[in-house]
Every structure is written in structure tokens, then in C-alpha cells.
Design a protein around this motif. Sequence first.
Motif, PDB file in Angstrom:
ATOM      1  N   VAL A 258       0.849  -1.201   0.000  1.00 25.83           N
ATOM      2  CA  VAL A 258       0.000   0.000   0.000  1.00 25.83           C
ATOM      3  C   VAL A 258       0.879   1.244   0.000  1.00 25.83           C
ATOM      4  O   VAL A 258       1.818   1.355   0.792  1.00 25.83           O
ATOM      5  CB  VAL A 258      -0.914   0.031   1.240  1.00 25.83           C
ATOM      6  N   LEU A 259       0.583   2.188  -0.883  1.00 28.10           N
ATOM      7  CA  LEU A 259       1.270   3.480  -0.911  1.00 28.10           C
ATOM      8  C   LEU A 259       0.354   4.532  -0.314  1.00 28.10           C
ATOM      9  O   LEU A 259      -0.739   4.777  -0.824  1.00 28.10           O
ATOM     10  CB  LEU A 259       1.633   3.862  -2.350  1.00 28.10           C
ATOM     11  N   HIS A 260       0.795   5.145   0.782  1.00 29.29           N
ATOM     12  CA  HIS A 260       0.010   6.214   1.399  1.00 29.29           C
ATOM     13  C   HIS A 260       0.545   7.563   0.947  1.00 29.29           C
ATOM     14  O   HIS A 260       1.750   7.828   1.051  1.00 29.29           O
ATOM     15  CB  HIS A 260       0.059   6.109   2.927  1.00 29.29           C
ATOM     16  N   VAL A 261      -0.335   8.429   0.449  1.00 25.80           N
ATOM     17  CA  VAL A 261       0.044   9.727  -0.101  1.00 25.80           C
ATOM     18  C   VAL A 261      -0.519  10.843   0.774  1.00 25.80           C
ATOM     19  O   VAL A 261      -1.717  10.879   1.050  1.00 25.80           O
ATOM     20  CB  VAL A 261      -0.477   9.894  -1.550  1.00 25.80           C
ATOM     21  N   SER A 262       0.347  11.756   1.186  1.00 23.52           N
ATOM     22  CA  SER A 262      -0.085  12.858   2.050  1.00 23.52           C
ATOM     23  C   SER A 262       0.895  14.014   1.957  1.00 23.52           C
ATOM     24  O   SER A 262       2.073  13.824   1.630  1.00 23.52           O
ATOM     25  CB  SER A 262      -0.199  12.391   3.505  1.00 23.52           C
TER      26      SER A 262
END
Length: 319
Positions: A258-262
Motif C-alpha cells: 500500500v502506498l500512502h500519499v499525504s
Amino acid sequence: MGLSLAAYIDELHQRSDLIWPNPPAIVPMKVTPSLKPLPGIKAVTWSVYGTLLQIEKGVLLHHHEQEIRMQIALEKTIKEFNMWNSMTRRKGQPWEGMLIIYNRIREDLGMVSSKQKGDFPEIDSAQIWKKVIGKLELKEYTYDQGKYGDVDDFVAKIAYFFHASLQGAKAVKGSRDTLAHLTDAGIRQGLIADGQAFTIPQLLHALKQQGSFASLAEVLSASLMTISYQQKIRKPSPSLYRSAKESFKKIGIQPEEVLHVSHRLKDDLAVAKKMGFRTALFASDKSTCNVTASDVRDPDMKPDRLISEIAQVRDILQV
């Protein structure tokens, strides 16, 4: 039954008698994107405010430091929902009396302790207004249930109206097309976000300004949305990320897939990284992405990738 929250938001923004604030202009950052492909990513999670939605300070505010902003938002809310006749008469203007009530309730809700050590309690904006309405009902306050629905539906609509009057928001450039493209490429998508009951329909409304969009279900999986008001905790609470982690495990996706973008590093991506997620820092707006070069190099926080445009996620995933 009343209008759905999504339909209510769409209807509000079609009215010519209401003026909404705009989000501040983006202050570009001088960054060099890191877009080397990340193999093995099966899903992407997004933060909302400040990442998919452009908004002042990059966060949703319950209280603005500028009193004039609170005044305008409260005056509009009192007028829109006909609250004045049921308010206790105080010295000063109606908004000043409402501000006292609002702040007292907000502070009381904010003092509730979290269950797990290291977690931070989230304030449910709709619950603030539910308590306000409870006080007004002591003076025979009524509302149109045919239009607004039951009390829980009603206070969610008030909460949106108030917040939309306090902070302007719009979809970040390229958000709609990026979400749609990732879905078409078979990438599952969800949220790990600080948000309220109105956040999803607010996001949908904003994305529709960039192109046709019937429902967020087209691009975001309901089972993969971890939102602070539902969990009763906000970022950087570790339990928020553990909950997201479990949601993905239930569908056979591991955190490293999973790639979390913020746009938030210390209080978002750094925690996601500790939980095993891959991370991408969205460094576009200097006024919302508060990071230093040393932060980005810190091994405990260093994101896997750095983007300056939302669409660059496609380069990282090679889709």
C-alpha cells in the motif's frame, strides 16, 4: 427522508444567494520529485484535506484563529437555519452568543480521552451542532424534516454549511483524473484521513468540478476508508493506521503493498511508515507542507517517494 448530504451540498453550491470563501492560492515549493517506480504496490491510500482537497493550512479547522472568520461563518449559519428566535438573548450580537456556546461544546468534546496510549481524540463536528440544536430545542426550535431529514442528517448538514463558510476548498489539480486512472489500472484506493461526516460528499462535489463523477464508489472502496470522526481519533494516532492496516489485510493486501500519499510528514507519513506502509510526500504548497530538508532525510520519516503533482503517482506505479 430529506436530501442526501451529497445532494444537499450540490444544491447549496448552485444557489446564487450564498458566497463561499476560496482556498488560498498555492505557494509553490522548490522540490525535485522522486518518481522511481515502486514495484509491488496494489493499493493507494490518500489523505484528503491538503492532499486531494486544497484548503487553508492543509487541515479542516473547528475554530479559526481570526475572529472575523468565525463571525462570518456563525452569522451565515444562524441565518441559514433560522436559529436566532430560539437563542437565549445575550448582550452583543447573535454570533457572539453562538460563539460562546460553540466553543464551550467544542472544548468539552475535545477533552474526552482516547482509549489507547498515544492516540489523539477527534471532535465530531456534527456532534457539536447536535448539542447546539439540543439547547435551541429548549426554546421550541424546529426545522424542516422533509428537507433535512432526521436530527443526525440535519446536524451533518449544519456542520458542512458552517465549515464551508469557514474554509474554502477545491480539488487539487489532477485529482479526479488520477483517481479514475488508477482505478482503471486495477489499483485499489482508500483513505487514511482526518475528516468528518461530510468529507466524502464534499470530496465528491469538488472532484465533479474537474469532470463527470457519479459516485466516489467508482474510485474509492468503502471498506478501505479510515476516517477520523468514525474512529473517534485523529492523526497521528497509531490506532488509526492499525485500523487501516487491518482493512487491507482482510482483502489480502499487506501494508508494504500500500502506498500512502499525504502532504503531512511528521504526523501522518512517518506513522504510516512505522506501520509498514510505503509512503509518498505530496510537496506542492509551501503553506501546507511544513517540512525541512532534514525532515525528509531523517530515516524514521523519510518518504519512499516525493511528488509535486498528484498525477505523478501514476509514474511511481507505472500505470
